[in-house]
Design a protein around this motif. Structure first.
Motif, short mmCIF file in Angstrom:
data_model
loop_
_atom_site.label_atom_id
_atom_site.label_comp_id
_atom_site.label_asym_id
_atom_site.label_seq_id
_atom_site.Cartn_x
_atom_site.Cartn_y
_atom_site.Cartn_z
N LYS A 135 47.14 38.93 35.11
CA LYS A 135 46.19 39.65 34.26
C LYS A 135 45.58 40.78 35.10
O LYS A 135 45.21 40.55 36.26
CB LYS A 135 45.08 38.74 33.74
N GLN A 215 44.50 39.05 38.49
CA GLN A 215 44.79 37.62 38.52
C GLN A 215 46.27 37.42 38.74
O GLN A 215 47.10 38.09 38.14
CB GLN A 215 44.38 36.96 37.20
N VAL A 248 37.47 26.49 38.58
CA VAL A 248 38.12 26.79 37.30
C VAL A 248 37.15 26.81 36.14
O VAL A 248 37.46 27.32 35.06
CB VAL A 248 39.26 25.79 37.02
N SER A 249 35.96 26.25 36.33
CA SER A 249 34.93 26.26 35.29
C SER A 249 33.92 27.39 35.49
O SER A 249 32.86 27.41 34.86
CB SER A 249 34.20 24.91 35.26
N GLU A 250 34.23 28.31 36.40
CA GLU A 250 33.39 29.47 36.73
C GLU A 250 32.08 29.09 37.39
O GLU A 250 31.13 29.85 37.40
CB GLU A 250 33.13 30.31 35.47
N LEU A 270 46.82 29.85 41.13
CA LEU A 270 46.40 31.04 40.42
C LEU A 270 44.95 31.36 40.75
O LEU A 270 44.09 30.49 40.71
CB LEU A 270 46.56 30.80 38.92
N VAL A 271 44.68 32.64 41.06
CA VAL A 271 43.32 33.08 41.39
C VAL A 271 43.04 34.40 40.69
O VAL A 271 43.92 35.26 40.59
CB VAL A 271 43.14 33.25 42.92
N LYS A 272 41.80 34.55 40.21
CA LYS A 272 41.34 35.82 39.66
C LYS A 272 40.34 36.44 40.63
O LYS A 272 39.38 35.79 41.03
CB LYS A 272 40.67 35.61 38.29
N GLU A 295 37.94 33.54 41.84
CA GLU A 295 37.81 32.37 40.95
C GLU A 295 39.16 31.65 40.82
O GLU A 295 40.18 32.29 40.57
CB GLU A 295 37.34 32.83 39.58
N GLU A 297 41.93 29.52 38.97
CA GLU A 297 42.34 29.48 37.57
C GLU A 297 43.33 28.34 37.35
O GLU A 297 44.03 27.92 38.26
CB GLU A 297 43.00 30.80 37.15
N ASP A 298 43.39 27.85 36.10
CA ASP A 298 44.38 26.81 35.76
C ASP A 298 45.78 27.41 35.73
O ASP A 298 45.95 28.56 35.36
CB ASP A 298 44.07 26.22 34.39
#
Length: 298
Positions: A135, A215, A248-250, A270-272, A295, A297-298
């Protein structure tokens, strides 16, 4: 002793549910891809030992099966006919069906869902489906058939017949209307620093002081620097505060930078990453100073 480790994290599984795991014997759990859930840590702010409530195989736990399926990132690539998804070896054949992409587009870091039969521990693919893993949000510059993004030097995006477009008259054969616009892109890795877009959304004129988001699948995490790479671009977290490392829940990761990099060292994933413009021409907005947060990520 009912202990094992993932990276630097020690896991105690006394009393944990392990029904789908092989019966523990010697080192027969070594190298297995697992999901662990737990209730408590023995040290703060960094979890040194996790008390597990369950340990489950996250990959395929048998050697032979008439039907098998796995989803994840390509972590090793011998060829486009022989590669690894998470810790599972996959082989394709002349009868394998490819959905959402072409066989030649299988590269390290691309996210796939593979269905097939399991023979001798190898997943023989009947179907390989490409999944979105990338992303991007930034200001676009279009040159011919390629989009580059402000603050993300080296990363290039292309479109194809499968790409969908939102809020724009641009098409895969004519991207000119995206030039100088702020865009949101979803897609998949197609090379070390290249992306094939599955969706491109125009969000209005370029914002010279806006946020930039990248991401993707992490490579070359280095806790000592502390940096990691996504699509070949270095994300430098050395200027972040401990609360800027998110789960993953911010929510802030309990152990901050150390625990965040422990997770990356153990399984990549995965990371944003989010940064803020402006930067110098061809500058990296995810470098120290302009990077705002990272962050999981799943």
């Amino acid at each position: 002793a009912k202990r094992f480790s993932i990276g630097t994290l020690s896991v105690a599984y006394d009393g944990a549910a392990i029904g789908d795991m092989p019966a523990p014997a010697g080192n027969n759990w070594d190298g297995l891809f697992v999901e662990v859930k737990g209730s408590a840590c023995t040290a703060t702010p960094v979890c040194g030992r996790l008390t597990a409530t369950s340990v489950e195989p996250a990959g395929l736990s048998v050697d032979d099966a008439a039907k098998a399926e796995i989803e994840g990132f390509v972590t090793a690539l011998t060829s486009t006919s022989d590669f690894t998804v998470n810790a599972q070896r996959v082989q394709t054949t002349t009868s394998t069906i490819f959905a959402g992409g072409l066989k030649d587009e299988i590269v390290a870091g691309v996210k796939l869902e593979v269905e097939g039969t399991l023979t001798g521990g190898i997943l023989i693919a009947s179907k390989v489906e490409f999944k979105e893993g990338v992303k991007i949000e930034s200001n676009a510059t279009v040159v011919g058939s390629t989009i580059t993004l402000e603050g993300l030097p080296g990363i290039s995006v292309t479109a194809n017949a499968f790409t969908t477009f939102k809020n724009t008259s641009a098409t895969a054969s004519n991207l000119a209307d995206l030039d100088g616009q702020n865009v949101r892109i979803r897609g998949r890795a197609s090379g070390a620093s290249a992306v094939i877009a599955t969706e491109i959304e125009e969000r209005g004129p370029a914002d010279p002081a806006g946020d930039v988001i990248l991401q993707g699948s992490v490579a070359k995490a280095d806790v000592l620097n502390p940096t990691f790479k996504i699509l070949g671009l270095t994300i430098d977290t050395s200027s972040l505060s401990q609360g800027d490392f998110k789960d993953v829940s911010e929510n802030p990761v309990a152990g901050g930078s150390t625990e965040f990099f422990n997770v990356l060292a153990a399984n990549g994933g995965l990371v944003k990453a989010k940064g803020r413009l402006p930067v110098a021409p061809n500058g990296n907005v995810l470098a120290a100073g302009t990077l705002k947060e990272v962050e999981l990520e799943d």
